[in-house]
Structures are given as C-alpha cells and as structure tokens.
Design a protein around this motif. Sequence first.
Motif, PDB file in Angstrom:
ATOM      1  N   TYR A 416       0.834  -1.199   0.000  1.00 15.38           N
ATOM      2  CA  TYR A 416       0.000   0.000   0.000  1.00 15.38           C
ATOM      3  C   TYR A 416       0.873   1.255   0.000  1.00 15.38           C
ATOM      4  O   TYR A 416       2.028   1.234   0.420  1.00 15.38           O
ATOM      5  CB  TYR A 416      -0.933   0.005   1.210  1.00 15.38           C
ATOM      6  N   GLU A 417       0.283   2.320  -0.513  1.00 11.01           N
ATOM      7  CA  GLU A 417       0.965   3.611  -0.513  1.00 11.01           C
ATOM      8  C   GLU A 417       0.921   4.219   0.895  1.00 11.01           C
ATOM      9  O   GLU A 417      -0.113   4.224   1.548  1.00 11.01           O
ATOM     10  CB  GLU A 417       0.278   4.570  -1.497  1.00 11.01           C
ATOM     11  N   ARG A 418       2.066   4.699   1.343  1.00  9.05           N
ATOM     12  CA  ARG A 418       2.121   5.322   2.663  1.00  9.05           C
ATOM     13  C   ARG A 418       1.408   6.667   2.656  1.00  9.05           C
ATOM     14  O   ARG A 418       1.437   7.398   1.660  1.00  9.05           O
ATOM     15  CB  ARG A 418       3.577   5.518   3.107  1.00  9.05           C
ATOM     16  N   THR A 419       0.774   6.999   3.783  1.00 12.39           N
ATOM     17  CA  THR A 419       0.153   8.308   3.935  1.00 12.39           C
ATOM     18  C   THR A 419       1.210   9.325   4.365  1.00 12.39           C
ATOM     19  O   THR A 419       2.352   8.980   4.661  1.00 12.39           O
ATOM     20  CB  THR A 419      -0.966   8.257   4.990  1.00 12.39           C
ATOM     21  N   PHE A 420       0.808  10.582   4.403  1.00  9.12           N
ATOM     22  CA  PHE A 420       1.719  11.634   4.864  1.00  9.12           C
ATOM     23  C   PHE A 420       2.144  11.369   6.308  1.00  9.12           C
ATOM     24  O   PHE A 420       3.309  11.563   6.666  1.00  9.12           O
ATOM     25  CB  PHE A 420       1.030  12.999   4.759  1.00  9.12           C
ATOM     26  N   GLU A 421       1.194  10.897   7.158  1.00  7.44           N
ATOM     27  CA  GLU A 421       1.522  10.614   8.552  1.00  7.44           C
ATOM     28  C   GLU A 421       2.513   9.461   8.657  1.00  7.44           C
ATOM     29  O   GLU A 421       3.414   9.487   9.518  1.00  7.44           O
ATOM     30  CB  GLU A 421       0.252  10.286   9.336  1.00  7.44           C
ATOM     31  N   ASP A 422       2.370   8.435   7.808  1.00  2.79           N
ATOM     32  CA  ASP A 422       3.325   7.321   7.814  1.00  2.79           C
ATOM     33  C   ASP A 422       4.723   7.812   7.477  1.00  2.79           C
ATOM     34  O   ASP A 422       5.702   7.441   8.145  1.00  2.79           O
ATOM     35  CB  ASP A 422       2.900   6.245   6.809  1.00  2.79           C
ATOM     36  N   ASN A 423       4.840   8.629   6.420  1.00  2.00           N
ATOM     37  CA  ASN A 423       6.150   9.152   6.033  1.00  2.00           C
ATOM     38  C   ASN A 423       6.729  10.069   7.113  1.00  2.00           C
ATOM     39  O   ASN A 423       7.949  10.126   7.305  1.00  2.00           O
ATOM     40  CB  ASN A 423       6.044   9.913   4.703  1.00  2.00           C
ATOM     41  N   GLU A 424       5.841  10.786   7.826  1.00  2.00           N
ATOM     42  CA  GLU A 424       6.314  11.674   8.885  1.00  2.00           C
ATOM     43  C   GLU A 424       6.932  10.863  10.030  1.00  2.00           C
ATOM     44  O   GLU A 424       7.973  11.233  10.585  1.00  2.00           O
ATOM     45  CB  GLU A 424       5.144  12.523   9.401  1.00  2.00           C
ATOM     46  N   GLU A 425       6.303   9.736  10.391  1.00  2.00           N
ATOM     47  CA  GLU A 425       6.837   8.892  11.454  1.00  2.00           C
ATOM     48  C   GLU A 425       8.169   8.264  11.053  1.00  2.00           C
ATOM     49  O   GLU A 425       9.030   8.037  11.910  1.00  2.00           O
ATOM     50  CB  GLU A 425       5.832   7.795  11.809  1.00  2.00           C
ATOM     51  N   LEU A 426       8.343   7.986   9.759  1.00  2.00           N
ATOM     52  CA  LEU A 426       9.594   7.397   9.278  1.00  2.00           C
ATOM     53  C   LEU A 426      10.646   8.450   8.968  1.00  2.00           C
ATOM     54  O   LEU A 426      11.781   8.105   8.625  1.00  2.00           O
ATOM     55  CB  LEU A 426       9.334   6.546   8.026  1.00  2.00           C
ATOM     56  N   GLY A 427      10.278   9.728   9.061  1.00  2.00           N
ATOM     57  CA  GLY A 427      11.231  10.794   8.779  1.00  2.00           C
ATOM     58  C   GLY A 427      11.526  10.975   7.308  1.00  2.00           C
ATOM     59  O   GLY A 427      12.587  11.487   6.946  1.00  2.00           O
ATOM     60  N   LEU A 428      10.575  10.586   6.423  1.00  2.00           N
ATOM     61  CA  LEU A 428      10.822  10.629   4.981  1.00  2.00           C
ATOM     62  C   LEU A 428      10.347  11.932   4.341  1.00  2.00           C
ATOM     63  O   LEU A 428      10.771  12.263   3.231  1.00  2.00           O
ATOM     64  CB  LEU A 428      10.117   9.454   4.287  1.00  2.00           C
ATOM     65  N   ASN A 429       9.454  12.659   5.021  1.00  2.00           N
ATOM     66  CA  ASN A 429       8.922  13.880   4.403  1.00  2.00           C
ATOM     67  C   ASN A 429       9.983  14.948   4.203  1.00  2.00           C
ATOM     68  O   ASN A 429       9.903  15.762   3.285  1.00  2.00           O
ATOM     69  CB  ASN A 429       7.783  14.442   5.259  1.00  2.00           C
ATOM     70  N   ASP A 430      10.985  14.956   5.071  1.00  2.00           N
ATOM     71  CA  ASP A 430      12.025  15.984   4.985  1.00  2.00           C
ATOM     72  C   ASP A 430      13.243  15.533   4.192  1.00  2.00           C
ATOM     73  O   ASP A 430      14.225  16.260   4.102  1.00  2.00           O
ATOM     74  CB  ASP A 430      12.473  16.395   6.401  1.00  2.00           C
ATOM     75  N   MET A 431      13.171  14.313   3.642  1.00  4.58           N
ATOM     76  CA  MET A 431      14.296  13.811   2.855  1.00  4.58           C
ATOM     77  C   MET A 431      14.064  14.102   1.373  1.00  4.58           C
ATOM     78  O   MET A 431      12.957  13.908   0.859  1.00  4.58           O
ATOM     79  CB  MET A 431      14.465  12.298   3.047  1.00  4.58           C
ATOM     80  N   LYS A 432      15.117  14.542   0.695  1.00  5.05           N
ATOM     81  CA  LYS A 432      15.049  14.759  -0.752  1.00  5.05           C
ATOM     82  C   LYS A 432      16.284  14.118  -1.373  1.00  5.05           C
ATOM     83  O   LYS A 432      17.409  14.579  -1.175  1.00  5.05           O
ATOM     84  CB  LYS A 432      15.002  16.252  -1.090  1.00  5.05           C
ATOM     85  N   THR A 433      16.060  13.024  -2.096  1.00  5.14           N
ATOM     86  CA  THR A 433      17.161  12.312  -2.733  1.00  5.14           C
ATOM     87  C   THR A 433      17.077  12.341  -4.261  1.00  5.14           C
ATOM     88  O   THR A 433      18.044  11.992  -4.938  1.00  5.14           O
ATOM     89  CB  THR A 433      17.179  10.841  -2.275  1.00  5.14           C
TER      90      THR A 433
END
Length: 443
Positions: A416-433
Amino acid sequence: MALACEAAAGGSGPVFPDLGAADSGPTLIESLCMNCLQNGMTRLLLTKIPFFKEIIVSSFACENCGWVNNEIQSAGKIQEEGVRYTLFVSSKEDLNREVVKADCATTKIPELDFEIPPFTQKGALSTLEGLIDRAVAGLEQDQPTRKATDPDMASKIEEFIKKLMKLKDVEMSFTLVIDDPSGNSFVENPYAPQKDEALMITHYKRDALQDRMLGLQACTEEETPQNTVDDLRNEVLQFGTNCPQCNAPAETNMKLVQIPHFKEVIIMATNCEACGHRTNEVKSGGATEPLGTKITLRITDPSDMSRDLLKSETCSIFIPELEFELGMGILGGKFTTLEGLLTDVKELIVVKNPFFAGDSTVPERSEKLKEFGQKLDEIISGKREAHIILKDSAGNSYLQNLYAPDPDPEMKIEKYERTFEDNEELGLNDMKTEDYKEQKVDK
C-alpha cells in the motif's frame, strides 16, 4: 558520584539492586554543606524500583546547622527513540491517569500556552492531577517576594494559577503533551489492552540538539568503521553496553544475516554475566521499501504458531477479534515465531504491566487484563481462531509461507501507498534524494 558508582559496582552483583533488597546499603560520602559551608554527610543509594527504572537516591544532612536535602535522580537507560504523548483530557477520570515524567521531558498545555521546560523539575511518578498541583506549587513558591517587588507580575501569575486550578474541574477539555527525547516517560492507558482513542503516542528520532542535551555524541566520520558489507557478514561485532535489567557492564554481539527469500537483517544479542538477563533485537539492514506492507494471517491450526516471523521496529500488530492494537516501536525488532511474538505480547501487557499488580491495581482493569491473557493463551493453543495483522509502513516485516512456493490460502500480503503521517513517522517527508545536486557557495 563516580566514587559511589565504583563502590557499588565493586561486587559481582548488579549495580542497581531491587528496592528493599537485604544487601542494598547506602554509600556514605563527606560533602560540603551549601548552607553553612561546613562538611556534612551524604548517603547515596543506587536502587531499582520494580516495574519502573533505576534511580539514585541521595540524602544530605549537616550536623552543624541541621540543613537537610533529599533528591532522587533517574539512572535509567536512554531509549533509541524519543516519545511524545498527546492526551486529550475530557473528564475527571483522566486526571487519575498515572504519569511517569522524566526530568528531561517537556510538558505543555497548548490551550493555556503553558510549558514546563526540560530539566526544570526532577523526574516524578505521579498522576495528571499531581502534575498540575506540582506546577501550581512551583508558581506559588516565590509569590510573596513578587507581591513585594513586582505586584503587577504577581497579579498576572495569580490569575494564571487560577486557570491551572480550573483545569482540575475539567469544565472544558484540554490537551496535555509530554515530549521526552530520552523515551523514558509514560502516560497510562486505562483501557489496555484496547487502544486509547484519547491518547496519541508518537516515537521519533532525536535530532543533534536533543542528543547534545542528553549528553550523547554522534560518531564522527573518522570514528566510523570502514568494514565492507562482505566483512560484516562473516564477522560478529562486539561493543560494550549496560544491562537493561541491572545496568551492570555487559557485551552486545551484533551480526549481519541474510534471510532467504527476504533481505538482510542485523541481529543484536546481549548476555549479562552479573544477573543472567538475556535480550535480543533485530533491525532491518536494508533501505525503506517504496511501499508499505500489510500481512494478514488467519490462525486456524496450532501449526501456525511455528511460522517464522520478522517484526521490524516500524511494525504495528493488530488482533481484530480481541480489539487489540500494539503500535510501532513498543516491542522493538524481533526475529522469532508467531508463538514467540504472542507470548511476548502477553508478557508485555499482562505480566510486566506495572498497573496489573500492587498499589496501582484497579479490580476491573486487572480482571480485564487477566481475561485478555486467557484469550491469548487460547489462540496460542489453537482453541480459538483469530486473525493477526502485521502492518509495516517501512515494508521490512516478514511472515513465513508454509506452502511456499505456492500461495498460502490463509495468508494475504498487501502492498500500500504510505500516507503523509506514515512518512512523517519514518522521517521521509524531509528527505530529498531525487535530482540532488551539490550547490556551490560563493565565497
């Protein structure tokens, strides 16, 4: 303090014996009295409160002027992640919730724009009402002096104290936030093992500023081991740590292992020679998957208990028939069997629950937890059918397919596609690769 720790660790027993142990005695240290500047005596006791943590109890008494000072300091282990509790208080029953507040925790009530900064209060085991009373007592402490020197400020503080006291009547709902970067604070869930809709628990990675505040220092690039992945697969690494049970020095073994048809994981095991406590943990050795994974297994036969299972630290556990939910990060990473996972859940909720026995016991809650433990035993023994759901937003959990390479009729795996809250808990929203380019700074 260092002399006291050395004296306590001189024997072969644990550094922090249990509270009330027969051989636990205080260490005497001659100290300077800050009241009369004469020498007094400090009694220092390293002990462990059952179901809580290690503490250092110090008591100073001066025979010259009679001044006395008592303190309790936390000696608990700093957790790998910080924790933030957000409680929506809507009834007077919520004021009776037990709260463990570490000294490095920040306490906030957003509705009053009120904040207790870290290290301004000692750690405490209290209730929500007790935290409010403690805050009021702190504000009232210097009120007589303020009324004489700054009446306007004293009047404003008096008005704010009245607002804090009104919170105890719960005429209007309010929010309590306890943010602890050490991960050692706790807010009780009176509905355990069911999910508390009024309580939100968030685990997060500490930033560099919080690490420095806790006295932690990141490993520099020169200190980082330069071993290759192939070297790590064939080598068991060892590093010094402290036993999570008695806090005595111990060795942790770490090894990189490849799970067939899955991915690499890191297995960590600690064995304490002082108290015999053993612990193990599994962490993912790969990257975060692009999609989350949801594994649903219908338990129909006792043989299902022998399935191999990898639960990462980002995996949540659900048992719909018991209305049970266990959030990510609580049990940590584990490589075990389904029976081992359910046994660990029972031990966490029923056996090791500090509010299941002792002075904090509520008969209705104890009976509910006892019934929950019996239902788990029935699932483990095959007397009760149930579903177990492993939901891992990082996609790093695994449950063995007994019918491999054919599909398992009782198991369903969904991506499944992660929600914004899921990415926030994993610390992915602030990552840019993506499309990353090095920027040159003009000097």
